[in-house]
Design an enzyme around this catalytic site. Structure first.
Site, PDB file in Angstrom:
ATOM      1  N   GLU A  39      26.600  29.331   6.670  1.00  0.00           N
ATOM      2  CA  GLU A  39      25.777  30.076   5.654  1.00  0.00           C
ATOM      3  C   GLU A  39      24.175  29.754   5.935  1.00  0.00           C
ATOM      4  OE1 GLU A  39      26.643  28.472   1.902  1.00  0.00           O
ATOM      5  OE2 GLU A  39      28.250  29.559   1.555  1.00  0.00           O
TER       6      GLU A  39
ATOM      7  N   LYS B 101      37.050  28.084   1.217  1.00  0.00           N
ATOM      8  CA  LYS B 101      35.566  28.825   0.748  1.00  0.00           C
ATOM      9  C   LYS B 101      35.509  29.922   1.432  1.00  0.00           C
ATOM     10  CE  LYS B 101      34.574  24.892  -1.632  1.00  0.00           C
ATOM     11  NZ  LYS B 101      35.900  24.274  -1.649  1.00  0.00           N
TER      12      LYS B 101
ATOM     13  N   ARG C 246      39.392  23.406 -10.427  1.00  0.00           N
ATOM     14  CA  ARG C 246      39.564  22.048 -11.080  1.00  0.00           C
ATOM     15  C   ARG C 246      38.693  21.904 -12.131  1.00  0.00           C
ATOM     16  NH1 ARG C 246      35.577  19.128  -8.571  1.00  0.00           N
ATOM     17  NH2 ARG C 246      35.022  19.766  -6.512  1.00  0.00           N
TER      18      ARG C 246
ATOM     19  N   HIS D  93      23.877  16.920  -0.038  1.00  0.00           N
ATOM     20  CA  HIS D  93      24.535  17.997  -0.659  1.00  0.00           C
ATOM     21  C   HIS D  93      25.433  17.667  -1.565  1.00  0.00           C
ATOM     22  CE1 HIS D  93      22.642  20.046   2.761  1.00  0.00           C
ATOM     23  NE2 HIS D  93      23.482  19.274   3.617  1.00  0.00           N
TER      24      HIS D  93
END
Length: 660
Positions: free
Chosen positions: A202, A118, A293, A237
């Site tokens: 983040e 990420k 994916r 999440h």
């Protein structure tokens, strides 16, 4: 062109079943793999052949690259489909397949490496000028660096596993005091789920929408998108509800986001199915990550485009060009998918383990599709994701799809484990969902309506449980089938026949008096009860003239009554048994579910306050902190690090403080 005739599916559960069905429809021979926990699983029965990988823990089975390559060689597989999760985004696995001469149904290793981290993906998008959420994606993973970066970004902070997905390894720190614990828990979950404990930070947006673009690329240079999905309704999440197209999406914005997603795929030489995920707040959107994916929510895209995305994957892997150009990809109607999980919303969505004593899925209803990897009677193990099924409703418009979804959820039923089915029904019925007022805080904001307090079991459920107890107690002696002593009618020599029963309903004890063939007495009065008929666990009878249909499954003293789609758990009480309070004092800490002990944070003799963390355990890749329910002194530890414990096992004994 690279053709193949035999496909090994390196996954389990509903996605393995989903891939097997399309592959067999294309004429391919299918091979399933399984761990010891999955030897009798649905995907094993569905495939043409199956081969064992290893023990139940994923690291020793589904995450073992050598075991998967060996399984492919042993069975003559020519290609491997990784599904999603596990090794689907592992570049080393894709490379190992190529080295073994196997076709990997997915992107090349370089593309997975470019987007699999990420942090690296965000750096690549930043260089390409794609807007990003403020954050830290650097290589320095020292706690001091992460603390400093968190203060620079500003709280609240979202801590994420760099190699993560599916909500694993994600924690929110609302302030500096909560950051250290969030880092520790996120690292532990990331290490357990992905074998990689690197983190990124983040800024946590307070009311964002989660919108993703389905992209597809072939080896001939063609790249298209198949429109967007809104995946805003989440818990922990992890997505719970997904729909396509995104409500309120304009053609102009769809084109802009689709172009950005396709540009990202082109930039890394992508091939196959992928999803570019954006977070949107107001009129802006920012890149979050790319999943290299197939996604769990791909059925809603299939519904609005009329395409089979697994078939697209297999054809692209064979070297064929994409079936459609961008201009010819349809967008018709609307589809909504909900994920049915084995989890307990009342326990902060903790996984629920056990045997599916009853499972009804509405695959017979129009406009409803079911993707599932479990059957009634299957065990839900502790080692893997707790999703039971996906229920997908589609129609010509959102209102029709939502009506069909609500009807399908009303027809579904689960017993034997706790599930989020009541939550899904409440979401589908909520006015804010009907008007598409969506964001990632939807469940938390509407928790009072979506997660209401438990209500007492209705009369019909109590009567159903009583009839099941009476039936089970009335099995006649085969050597004397006409004896009145074996009759299931509470027969008495003198006086009215009746049977008194004690049931535990939540925190309440319920006393019933059943008069077989005549009626039943509840605490608030009597009712006529007639004509009970059984067909296995299915029961029909009349209660005060109203026809009742129920399913009553039993596991020892536990009775699971499925009535009008709702499951009521009632426990038969022996009046001679000691009370629950006598059996388990307030200082005994029991395991809330089966799991593995990861850390012990207290020792005998330690003085602890109420709420102090005593140990950390893991179940279904989720880490849970077990805390002291009372202030006191740790008297004994009944477990060690690494132990596998059963639901209800005694873990810690705390001696309560003496009264002040």
């Amino acid at each position: 062109m690279t053709t193949f005739a035999t496909l090994l599916i390196a996954n389990r559960g509903e996605i393995a079943c989903r891939i097997i069905r399309t592959a067999r429809a294309m004429g391919l021979r299918t091979i399933a793999v399984f761990s010891d926990a999955d030897a009798q699983a649905m995907h094993v029965a569905l495939a043409d052949t199956a081969i064992r990988l290893g023990p139940a823990p994923a690291r020793e089975s589904y995450l073992s690259i050598p075991a998967l390559i060996a399984a492919a060689r042993a069975t003559g597989a020519e290609a491997i489909h990784p599904g999603y999760g596990f090794l689907s985004e592992n570049a080393d696995f894709a490379a190992a397949c190529a080295q073994a001469g196997l076709v990997f149904v997915g992107p090349p290793p370089a593309a997975i490496r470019a987007m699999g981290s990420k942090a690296a993906a965000k750096a690549l998008m930043d260089k390409a000028g794609v807007p990003l959420v403020p954050g830290y994606h650097g290589a320095d993973q020292a706690d001091a660096t992460l603390r400093a970066e968190a203060h620079r970004i500003g709280f609240p902070i979202l801590v994420k596993a760099s190699a993560g997905g599916g909500g694993k390894g994600m924690k929110v720190a609302t302030d500096a005091a909560a950051l250290d614990e969030a880092l520790t828990l996120a690292r532990g979950e990331a290490r357990a789920a992905f074998g990689d404990d690197r983190l990124l930070l983040e800024r946590y947006l307070t009311k964002p929408r989660h919108i993703e673009i389905q992209v597809f690329a072939d080896s001939h240079g063609n790249v298209v998108h198949l429109h967007e999905r809104d995946c805003s309704i989440q818990r922990r999440h992890q997505k719970v509800v997904e729909e396509a197209p995104a409500p309120g999406m304009t053609a102009e914005r769809r084109a802009a986001m689709g172009k950005a997603a396709c540009d990202a795929a082109r930039a890394i030489g992508y091939v196959g199915a992928g999803t570019v995920e954006f977070i949107s707040e107001g009129d802006s959107f920012a890149f979050m990550e790319m999943n290299t994916r197939l996604q769990v929510e791909h059925p809603v895209t299939e519904a609005i485009t009329g395409q089979d995305l697994v078939e697209w994957q297999l054809r692209v892997a064979m070297g064929e060009p994409l079936p459609l150009s961008q201009a010819k990809i349809p967008l018709a109607g609307h589809a909504i998918e909900v994920r049915l999980y084995a989890e307990d919303p009342a326990r902060d969505f903790a996984p629920s383990i056990g045997v599916l004593r009853h499972l009804a899925l509405p695959d017979h209803l129009p406009g409803i599709r079911i993707d599932s990897g479990v059957r009634q009677g299957d065990a839900v193990p502790i080692h893997y994701d707790p999703m039971l099924a996906k229920i997908i409703a589609s129609g010509p418009d959102r209102a029709t799809a939502l009506r069909r979804l609500s009807r399908g959820l009303d027809a579904a039923a689960v017993a034997g484990i706790r599930s989020n089915l009541p939550l899904l029904r409440a979401i589908a019925a909520h006015p804010a969902f009907a008007r598409a007022d969506l964001d990632t805080g939807f469940i938390a904001r509407h928790a009072a309506q979506l997660l209401p307090e438990a209500v007492p079991a209705p009369r019909a459920a109590l009567a159903s449980a009583a009839l099941r107890l009476l039936r089970d107690a009335g099995a006649r002696d085969a050597s004397d089938p006409h004896s009145p002593w074996g009759a299931a009618n509470a027969w008495r020599l003198n006086g009215d026949g009746y049977q008194d029963l004690l049931l535990f309903d939540g925190d309440s004890t319920v006393t019933l008096r059943l008069h077989p063939g005549r009626g039943i007495d509840f605490a608030d009065g009597g009712a006529a009860l007639d004509h009970p008929r059984w067909d296995g666990d299915a029961l029909s009878f009349s209660l005060d003239g109203r026809a009742i249909r129920a399913t009553v499954a039993r596991d020892g003293d536990l009775l699971m009554v499925v009535l009008d789609g709702a499951t009521h758990e009632l426990r038969f009480l022996d009046p001679r048994a000691p009370s629950g309070e006598e059996q388990a004092g307030g200082g005994r800490i029991l395991a809330p579910m089966p799991g593995r002990i990861l850390q012990l944070l207290a020792a005998p003799g330690d003085r602890v306050l109420r709420g102090a963390v005593l140990l950390v355990m893991e179940a279904m890749k989720v880490q849970m902190r077990i805390t002291a329910p009372i202030p006191g002194t740790v008297q004994a530890l009944r477990c060690q690090v690494g132990d596998l414990v059963e639901d209800g096992a005694e873990l810690v004994v705390v001696e309560p403080d003496p009264p002040a």
